[in-house]
Design a protein around this motif. Structure first.
Motif, PDB file in Angstrom:
ATOM      1  N   UNK A 107       0.753  -0.931  -0.300  1.00 29.48           N
ATOM      2  CA  UNK A 107       0.160  -0.353  -0.364  1.00 29.48           C
ATOM      3  C   UNK A 107       0.906   1.245  -0.048  1.00 29.48           C
ATOM      4  N   UNK A 108       0.071   2.114  -0.410  1.00 30.51           N
ATOM      5  CA  UNK A 108       0.972   3.744  -0.068  1.00 30.51           C
ATOM      6  C   UNK A 108      -0.482   4.531   0.578  1.00 30.51           C
ATOM      7  N   UNK A 109       0.340   5.257   1.862  1.00 30.50           N
ATOM      8  CA  UNK A 109      -0.376   5.886   2.603  1.00 30.50           C
ATOM      9  C   UNK A 109      -0.025   7.200   2.066  1.00 30.50           C
ATOM     10  N   UNK A 110      -1.032   8.145   1.635  1.00 33.22           N
ATOM     11  CA  UNK A 110      -0.821  10.071   1.086  1.00 33.22           C
ATOM     12  C   UNK A 110      -0.643  10.487   2.714  1.00 33.22           C
ATOM     13  N   UNK A 111       0.284  11.368   2.700  1.00 32.32           N
ATOM     14  CA  UNK A 111       0.799  12.747   3.670  1.00 32.32           C
ATOM     15  C   UNK A 111      -0.628  13.456   3.975  1.00 32.32           C
ATOM     16  N   UNK A 112      -1.072  14.510   4.643  1.00 30.10           N
ATOM     17  CA  UNK A 112      -1.657  15.573   5.137  1.00 30.10           C
ATOM     18  C   UNK A 112      -1.784  16.512   3.664  1.00 30.10           C
ATOM     19  N   UNK A 113       0.453  16.810   3.668  1.00 32.21           N
ATOM     20  CA  UNK A 113      -0.085  18.081   3.286  1.00 32.21           C
ATOM     21  C   UNK A 113       0.394  17.655   1.423  1.00 32.21           C
ATOM     22  N   UNK A 114       0.098  18.089   0.273  1.00 31.34           N
ATOM     23  CA  UNK A 114       0.908  17.597  -1.059  1.00 31.34           C
ATOM     24  C   UNK A 114       2.564  17.489  -1.180  1.00 31.34           C
ATOM     25  N   UNK A 115       3.213  18.399  -0.220  1.00 30.98           N
ATOM     26  CA  UNK A 115       4.720  17.250  -0.672  1.00 30.98           C
ATOM     27  C   UNK A 115       4.789  16.820   0.712  1.00 30.98           C
ATOM     28  N   UNK A 116       4.052  16.005   1.389  1.00 35.62           N
ATOM     29  CA  UNK A 116       4.678  15.016   2.408  1.00 35.62           C
ATOM     30  C   UNK A 116       4.677  14.076   1.635  1.00 35.62           C
ATOM     31  N   UNK A 117       5.888  12.989   1.904  1.00 38.16           N
ATOM     32  CA  UNK A 117       6.155  11.651   1.144  1.00 38.16           C
ATOM     33  C   UNK A 117       5.281  11.280   1.750  1.00 38.16           C
ATOM     34  N   UNK A 118       5.169   9.931   0.772  1.00 41.81           N
ATOM     35  CA  UNK A 118       4.160   8.910   0.793  1.00 41.81           C
ATOM     36  C   UNK A 118       4.695   7.417   1.979  1.00 41.81           C
ATOM     37  N   UNK A 119       3.685   6.859   2.470  1.00 37.24           N
ATOM     38  CA  UNK A 119       4.576   5.867   3.472  1.00 37.24           C
ATOM     39  C   UNK A 119       3.838   4.326   2.747  1.00 37.24           C
ATOM     40  N   UNK A 120       5.132   3.661   2.125  1.00 41.61           N
ATOM     41  CA  UNK A 120       5.111   2.428   1.487  1.00 41.61           C
ATOM     42  C   UNK A 120       5.219   1.151   2.559  1.00 41.61           C
ATOM     43  N   UNK A 121       3.887   0.727   2.553  1.00 42.21           N
ATOM     44  CA  UNK A 121       4.525  -0.640   3.107  1.00 42.21           C
ATOM     45  C   UNK A 121       4.423  -1.874   2.100  1.00 42.21           C
ATOM     46  N   UNK A 122       4.848  -3.226   2.456  1.00 40.04           N
ATOM     47  CA  UNK A 122       4.678  -4.505   1.788  1.00 40.04           C
ATOM     48  C   UNK A 122       4.207  -5.345   2.824  1.00 40.04           C
ATOM     49  N   UNK A 123       3.774  -6.795   2.419  1.00 43.63           N
ATOM     50  CA  UNK A 123       3.426  -7.781   3.033  1.00 43.63           C
ATOM     51  C   UNK A 123       5.229  -8.560   2.854  1.00 43.63           C
ATOM     52  N   UNK A 124       5.292  -8.957   4.439  1.00 38.51           N
ATOM     53  CA  UNK A 124       7.148  -9.561   4.451  1.00 38.51           C
ATOM     54  C   UNK A 124       6.806 -10.975   3.387  1.00 38.51           C
ATOM     55  N   UNK A 125       6.101 -11.172   3.106  1.00 39.44           N
ATOM     56  CA  UNK A 125       6.022 -11.676   2.188  1.00 39.44           C
ATOM     57  C   UNK A 125       6.048 -11.991   0.166  1.00 39.44           C
ATOM     58  N   UNK A 126       6.468  -9.978   0.096  1.00 43.40           N
ATOM     59  CA  UNK A 126       6.552 -10.061  -1.330  1.00 43.40           C
ATOM     60  C   UNK A 126       7.714  -8.400  -1.388  1.00 43.40           C
ATOM     61  N   UNK A 127       8.320  -8.305   0.183  1.00 40.69           N
ATOM     62  CA  UNK A 127       8.937  -7.737  -0.448  1.00 40.69           C
ATOM     63  C   UNK A 127      10.070  -7.612  -0.934  1.00 40.69           C
ATOM     64  N   UNK A 128      10.826  -7.002  -1.319  1.00 42.65           N
ATOM     65  CA  UNK A 128      11.540  -7.229  -2.083  1.00 42.65           C
ATOM     66  C   UNK A 128      12.092  -8.065  -3.605  1.00 42.65           C
TER      67      UNK A 128
END
Length: 124
Positions: A50-71
């Motif tokens: 997933x990608x979680x968007x910041x509260x402000x337009x210039x905030x960097x988004x946060x990426x998350x992965x399940x362990x089975x697919x990371x990398x």
């Protein structure tokens, strides 16, 4: 309301690659995050990335992965809250599932929006 459509599924051999795309339309400004989930036959729907968007337009988004697919998988967007891409490398047979794109709204009320899903089959 938000409408979501996935595309890009198909049949690929083990070790191969595939890219899924998701397009969101409607009131997408309310989305807090977008993500990918998958559901294998007889199994529950599981989180992939997933990608979680910041509260402000210039905030960097946060990426998350399940362990089975990371990398192996990479989630990205070139138009926040409108598109989402999942690049899948080194696919395993266990990655076979229907992949769903999700849009999550946190306020004013919580809501989840789902696409119709796209089939990914990893088989020789």
């Amino acid at each position: 309301q938000v409408q979501i459509v996935e595309s890009g599924g198909g049949l690929v051999q083990p070790g191969g690659s595939l890219t899924l795309s998701c397009a969101a339309s409607g009131n997408t400004d309310t989305l807090r995050s977008m993500g990918w989930y998958r559901q294998a036959p007889g199994e529950q729907r599981d989180f992939v990335a997933s990608i979680t968007f910041g509260d402000n337009s210039d905030d960097a988004p946060t990426l998350r992965y399940d362990g089975s697919v990371k990398d192996r998988f990479t989630v990205s967007t070139d138009n926040p809250r409108k598109t989402l891409t999942l690049r899948m490398n080194n696919l395993w047979p266990e990655d076979t599932a229907v992949y769903y794109c999700n849009g999550y709204r946190r306020s004013p009320t919580r809501a989840n929006y789902w696409g119709q899903g796209t089939q990914v089959t990893v088989s020789s």
